[in-house]
Design a protein around this motif. Structure first.
Motif, PDB file in Angstrom:
ATOM      1  N   ASN A 115      -6.355 -25.317  30.005  1.00 31.10           N
ATOM      2  CA  ASN A 115      -7.550 -24.894  29.275  1.00 31.10           C
ATOM      3  C   ASN A 115      -8.372 -23.935  30.136  1.00 31.10           C
ATOM      4  O   ASN A 115      -8.589 -24.174  31.323  1.00 31.10           O
ATOM      5  N   ASN A 144     -11.515 -22.554  28.916  1.00 31.48           N
ATOM      6  CA  ASN A 144     -12.786 -22.370  28.211  1.00 31.48           C
ATOM      7  C   ASN A 144     -13.935 -22.033  29.150  1.00 31.48           C
ATOM      8  O   ASN A 144     -14.834 -21.265  28.796  1.00 31.48           O
ATOM      9  N   LYS A 204      -8.061 -18.130  25.736  1.00 33.53           N
ATOM     10  CA  LYS A 204      -8.689 -19.104  26.631  1.00 33.53           C
ATOM     11  C   LYS A 204      -7.858 -20.369  26.820  1.00 33.53           C
ATOM     12  O   LYS A 204      -8.401 -21.451  27.058  1.00 33.53           O
ATOM     13  N   SER A 205      -6.564 -20.243  26.697  1.00 34.04           N
ATOM     14  CA  SER A 205      -5.671 -21.364  26.980  1.00 34.04           C
ATOM     15  C   SER A 205      -4.251 -20.827  27.098  1.00 34.04           C
ATOM     16  O   SER A 205      -3.940 -19.762  26.558  1.00 34.04           O
ATOM     17  N   SER A 229      -0.130 -22.240  26.901  1.00 33.55           N
ATOM     18  CA  SER A 229       0.813 -23.311  26.611  1.00 33.55           C
ATOM     19  C   SER A 229       2.178 -22.925  27.141  1.00 33.55           C
ATOM     20  O   SER A 229       2.507 -21.742  27.251  1.00 33.55           O
TER      21      SER A 229
END
Length: 222
Positions: free
Chosen positions: A116, A118, A212-213, A215
């Motif tokens: 994350n 953020n 903003k992430s 994976s």
């Protein structure tokens, strides 16, 4: 649907389109110029995203861009090395690198499948703060991505006109002619794939910092 919603959708589409256009330019260089089927794109995209995210999380938003591209160069070098020095078919070499990068990407992300961002300062937040109070404040993502794409297009257009760039273009068209001209096609293939994968990694880095992430599956199907 009002006009503001339509404009927001258009802006989002432009941001995503410009991000992935860097991957298109990378595939243009590998497929069209070098005539090499590079299937390591999925893994390299995630590698650039993971490296860029982790460097940004550690507090270096500017360095994250260059670190991601450097990781892409290494990925391209390994793919090219397997093809040129080990004699492995380009399709299989890309699959091998793509498979190996899954474990490497997990390690880069701290053995986590999701990171994350953020609260992380990225290149986007830096530009957003710089444009605060101006009419362009709401277009900070589009400005960053557009500038990156423009720089890559200018670099690629100039690079392909240099002596090395012309040799890379000739390698894809007629490698026998390149050898007869005392140019090493192995070297041109390695350089071409390194440059192409640097663009792919940059695309992944800009995409994930925008969202903003990151994976582990962000590059699947790319």
């Amino acid at each position: 649907m009002d006009l503001s919603t339509v404009l927001d959708l258009v802006q989002t589409a432009l941001e995503l389109g410009l991000c992935t256009s860097l991957t298109v330019l990378a595939l243009f260089l590998s497929y069209s110029m070098l005539n090499v089927c590079d299937l390591s794109t999925d893994g390299c995209f995630t590698l650039g995203a993971a490296v860029g995210a982790m460097v940004a999380v550690s507090g270096h938003p500017y360095l994250s861009i260059f670190a991601a591209m450097a990781a892409g160069i290494i990925s391209g070098f390994v793919t090219a090395f397997l093809q040129t020095k080990m004699g492995i078919d380009s399709l299989l070499a890309g699959i091998i690198v793509n498979t190996g990068l899954y474990s490497i990407n997990m390690a880069v992300m701290g053995n986590s499948s999701l990171v994350n961002m953020n609260t992380t300062e990225t290149i986007y937040t830096v530009v957003k703060n710089a444009l605060k109070g101006t009419p362009f404040a709401s277009y900070y993502k589009l400005i960053v991505i557009g500038a990156a794409v423009l720089l890559v297009i200018v670099f690629l257009s100039l690079f392909l006109r240099t002596r090395l760039g012309l040799a890379i273009r000739a390698t894809g068209n007629n490698p026998d002619m390149v050898r007869s001209s005392s140019i090493n096609p192995v070297f041109t293939t390695i350089v071409g794939l390194c440059v192409a994968n640097a663009f792919t990694a940059l695309s992944g880095c800009l995409m994930t910092q925008s969202q903003k992430s990151v994976s582990i599956d962000v590059g699947s199907g790319m």
